[in-house]
Design a protein around this motif. Structure first.
Motif, PDB file in Angstrom:
ATOM      1  N   TRP A 111     -13.511  17.271  -1.836  1.00 33.32           N
ATOM      2  CA  TRP A 111     -13.815  16.099  -2.657  1.00 33.32           C
ATOM      3  C   TRP A 111     -15.315  16.115  -2.960  1.00 33.32           C
ATOM      4  CZ3 TRP A 111     -10.614  11.077  -1.226  1.00 33.32           C
ATOM      5  CH2 TRP A 111      -9.254  11.414  -1.173  1.00 33.32           C
ATOM      6  N   LYS A 139      -8.135  14.842   9.222  1.00 35.23           N
ATOM      7  CA  LYS A 139      -9.024  14.354   8.165  1.00 35.23           C
ATOM      8  C   LYS A 139      -9.421  12.922   8.539  1.00 35.23           C
ATOM      9  CE  LYS A 139      -9.508  14.082   3.150  1.00 35.23           C
ATOM     10  NZ  LYS A 139      -8.833  13.864   1.850  1.00 35.23           N
ATOM     11  N   HIS A 151       0.876  -1.172   0.000  1.00 39.75           N
ATOM     12  CA  HIS A 151       0.000   0.000   0.000  1.00 39.75           C
ATOM     13  C   HIS A 151       0.917   1.227   0.000  1.00 39.75           C
ATOM     14  CE1 HIS A 151      -4.122   1.670   1.191  1.00 39.75           C
ATOM     15  NE2 HIS A 151      -3.354   2.724   1.052  1.00 39.75           N
ATOM     16  N   ILE A 189      -5.801  13.749  -7.757  1.00 37.31           N
ATOM     17  CA  ILE A 189      -6.210  13.323  -9.095  1.00 37.31           C
ATOM     18  C   ILE A 189      -7.078  14.444  -9.651  1.00 37.31           C
ATOM     19  CG2 ILE A 189      -7.480  11.606 -10.425  1.00 37.31           C
ATOM     20  CD1 ILE A 189      -6.605   9.527  -8.352  1.00 37.31           C
TER      21      ILE A 189
HETATM   22  P1  P53 Z   1      -6.807  10.664   2.050  1.00 34.33           P
HETATM   23  C1  P53 Z   1      -5.770  10.091  -3.981  1.00 34.33           C
HETATM   24  C2  P53 Z   1      -6.899   9.846  -4.707  1.00 34.33           C
HETATM   25  C3  P53 Z   1      -7.708   8.792  -4.358  1.00 34.33           C
HETATM   26  C4  P53 Z   1      -7.382   8.004  -3.268  1.00 34.33           C
HETATM   27  O1  P53 Z   1      -7.291   9.554   1.015  1.00 34.33           O
HETATM   28  C5  P53 Z   1      -6.244   8.240  -2.566  1.00 34.33           C
HETATM   29  C6  P53 Z   1      -5.444   9.298  -2.905  1.00 34.33           C
HETATM   30  C7  P53 Z   1      -4.260   9.641  -2.100  1.00 34.33           C
HETATM   31  O2  P53 Z   1      -4.668  10.651  -1.213  1.00 34.33           O
HETATM   32  O3  P53 Z   1      -5.832   7.467  -1.560  1.00 34.33           O
HETATM   33  C8  P53 Z   1      -6.608   6.425  -1.057  1.00 34.33           C
HETATM   34  O4  P53 Z   1      -6.121   9.932   3.153  1.00 34.33           O
HETATM   35  C9  P53 Z   1      -5.615   5.515  -0.398  1.00 34.33           C
HETATM   36  C10 P53 Z   1      -5.581   5.630   1.088  1.00 34.33           C
HETATM   37  C11 P53 Z   1      -6.037   7.009   1.505  1.00 34.33           C
HETATM   38  C12 P53 Z   1      -7.483   7.176   1.074  1.00 34.33           C
HETATM   39  O5  P53 Z   1      -7.604   7.000  -0.320  1.00 34.33           O
HETATM   40  O6  P53 Z   1      -5.903  11.543   1.285  1.00 34.33           O
HETATM   41  O7  P53 Z   1      -5.674   4.166  -0.791  1.00 34.33           O
HETATM   42  O8  P53 Z   1      -4.293   5.312   1.518  1.00 34.33           O
HETATM   43  O9  P53 Z   1      -5.877   7.258   2.847  1.00 34.33           O
HETATM   44  C13 P53 Z   1      -8.093   8.507   1.450  1.00 34.33           C
HETATM   45  O10 P53 Z   1      -8.030  11.352   2.527  1.00 34.33           O
END
Ligand code: P53
Length: 473
Positions: A344, A433, A133, A329
């Motif tokens: 988001w 968060k 991961h 993204i």
């Molecule tokens: P956080 C980017 C876009 C989509 C999912 O994200 C992503 C990310 C990276 O931020 O990460 C996934 O913590 C990932 C987890 C992460 C979770 O989404 O930025 O698999 O490790 O914590 C949520 O709010």
């Protein structure tokens, strides 16, 4: 009943975002340890700012995280209390191979995960393991240049062999790479790639992607050889791209953006490179080097199921410039959607759309391994949080998932929410968060008792699981 009787309800975490204990029992240093909270994080995780060692100016949240390395028994007991059928967690590569290129695995690392697995099995919780991961040994970054180097495919095979052999008979579900497409947006965090000035970023990335796809196919092969009962899945950061308008150029831009993501699953689930990607690589002169056996290995070792994370949809236009910086993204703002505190976009119907798209495309069982709302919580003096906003988000998404199964006939194995216990954010490094049903007393800079407490959503999710998704009130 909508969901299958053995539907796997649970939650998902990642080693570096929850374990802490970054330097104990022989663990080596990893890329994810070196991603600090604060303004430099973004440049570091995309591979543009060099952070190969700790410095005194930054705070590195993964060093301690929420200390699950020492507290996993209590945390799993809380998951069991909610009725979890599955717990998705990841293995820190550097606990098993501290440098990555050793011959023999580190026994202390293997035994830690074996204990964790046994703890799950004690409660009849199915372990679902993400092999990597975002984790990558720093030694392999410094000496080999990360996933750009084909030798890393061999090191990864050593890792998976050690894991599959040790946990044989105990673990049925594995994912090879978390959000494999995140290499496109965050190459250092996602694949240990750091780019020197003047380097052809696209070329390096194409080679690293090929190496990861080979590693994933080899892992599938090795898993099935060691234990034919193992089910191996790929894992995509999903979320459809919508076109900015009905202008054909916008539709085409959205198709291109979707293909850039589905490309990974096209290879992992169908077993060969799609023509659109081969043509693009040819055109750009960035075709990765491939070995003779690669095509055969890819073709013969496709995944058993497809897993993905879903938080939001995205939108793109041919000439759009108003991209939202809040998102790793990229997306333009969709005026029909509300946004979370972190910008988001919230889109439950987009979840159903995404599931349908993936199922139409591959016709293999799906597994939703991440979904949830990152939000600020305000606990009372007992650590209780009245998190109706989180319940609302999850309810709407579970409803959309029900429709995909019930009305569209998607074959779905399970659902694990992201961060059932508050943990460090991957995107921002913040603790504030929060995604959890369980509150953790810790702030963005490591202050707090690390005490755990149940939120309102804890009791709600327990009811959802007990009713197999029928009672969402
Ligand atoms: P956080 C980017 C876009 C989509 C999912 O994200 C992503 C990310 C990276 O931020 O990460 C996934 O913590 C990932 C987890 C992460 C979770 O989404 O930025 O698999 O490790 O914590 C949520 O709010």
């Amino acid at each position: 009943m909508t969901f299958r009787e053995d539907f796997l309800w649970g939650g998902a975490t990642a080693a570096n975002q929850c374990e802490g204990a970054y330097d104990v029992d022989g663990r080596g240093l990893a890329n994810v340890d070196l991603c600090p909270v604060g303004p430099d994080r973004q440049e570091i995780i995309i591979g543009r700012k060099k952070m190969f060692d700790f410095d005194d100016e930054h705070f590195y949240p993964a060093k301690e995280s929420i200390d699950m390395y020492n507290r996993y028994k209590g945390d799993i007991a809380l998951f069991a209390e909610m009725g979890f059928k599955v717990y998705r967690f990841s293995i820190a590569w550097t606990r098993i191979f501290p440098n990555g290129d050793e011959e023999a695995p580190n026994e202390k690392g293997l035994s830690f995960y074996e204990d964790l697995i046994d703890e799950c099995l004690k409660y009849n919780i199915e372990p679902l393991i993400t092999i990597t991961h975002f984790d990558f040994p720093m030694h392999l970054v410094k000496e080999y240049g990360g996933w750009r180097n084909r030798k890393v495919v061999d090191f990864y095979q050593n890792l998976v062999r050690a894991i599959f052999e040790r946990f044989k008979g105990k673990v049925k579900y594995y994912l090879t790479f978390n959000e494999i497409n995140v290499i496109l947006a965050a190459s250092f965090m996602g694949a240990g790639l750091y780019f020197e000035d003047g380097e052809d970023v696209e070329k390096v990335r194409a080679q690293a992607i090929h190496n990861e796809l080979m590693a994933s196919a080899y892992a599938t092969k090795i898993a099935h050889e060691i234990d034919p009962d193992i089910k191996v899945g790929c894992m995509l950061a999903a979320g459809e791209y919508y076109p900015a308008s009905m202008k054909p150029e916008d539709i085409f831009a959205a198709q291109k953006a979707n293909r850039d993501n589905y490309f990974f699953v096209d290879v992992q689930a169908r077993g060969y490179y799609p023509n659109y990607k081969l043509k693009e690589y040819e055109r750009l002169g960035i075709m990765p080097e491939m070995k003779e056996e690669d095509a055969k290995i890819l073709r013969e070792n496709t995944v058993d199921f497809i897993s993905f994370s879903y938080y939001t949809t995205r939108a793109i236009g041919a000439d759009a410039t108003n991209y939202d910086e809040a998102n790793l993204i990229k997306t333009i703002e969709n005026p029909y959607l509300e946004k979370t505190e972190w910008g988001w976009q919230v889109d439950p119907l987009g979840f159903r759309i995404t599931m349908n798209e993936i199922y139409d495309r591959y016709q293999k069982p799906l597994f939703v391994v991440e979904n949830g709302l990152g939000a600020k919580d305000n606990p009372d003096e007992n650590g209780y949080v009245e998190d109706d906003y989180r319940i609302d988000y999850l309810r709407d998404h579970i409803k959309a998932m029900k429709d995909a199964v019930d009305l569209d006939g998607v074959d779905l194995l399970g659902y694990t929410t992201w961060g059932p216990i508050d943990l460090v954010s991957a995107g921002t490094g913040e603790m504030s968060k929060r995604y959890g049903f369980i509150y953790v007393d810790r702030d963005d800079y490591g202050k707090g008792s690390l005490a755990r407490s149940k939120k309102k959503s804890f009791y709600w999710y327990k009811k959802v699981i007990a009713s197999n998704g029928e009672d969402l009130d």
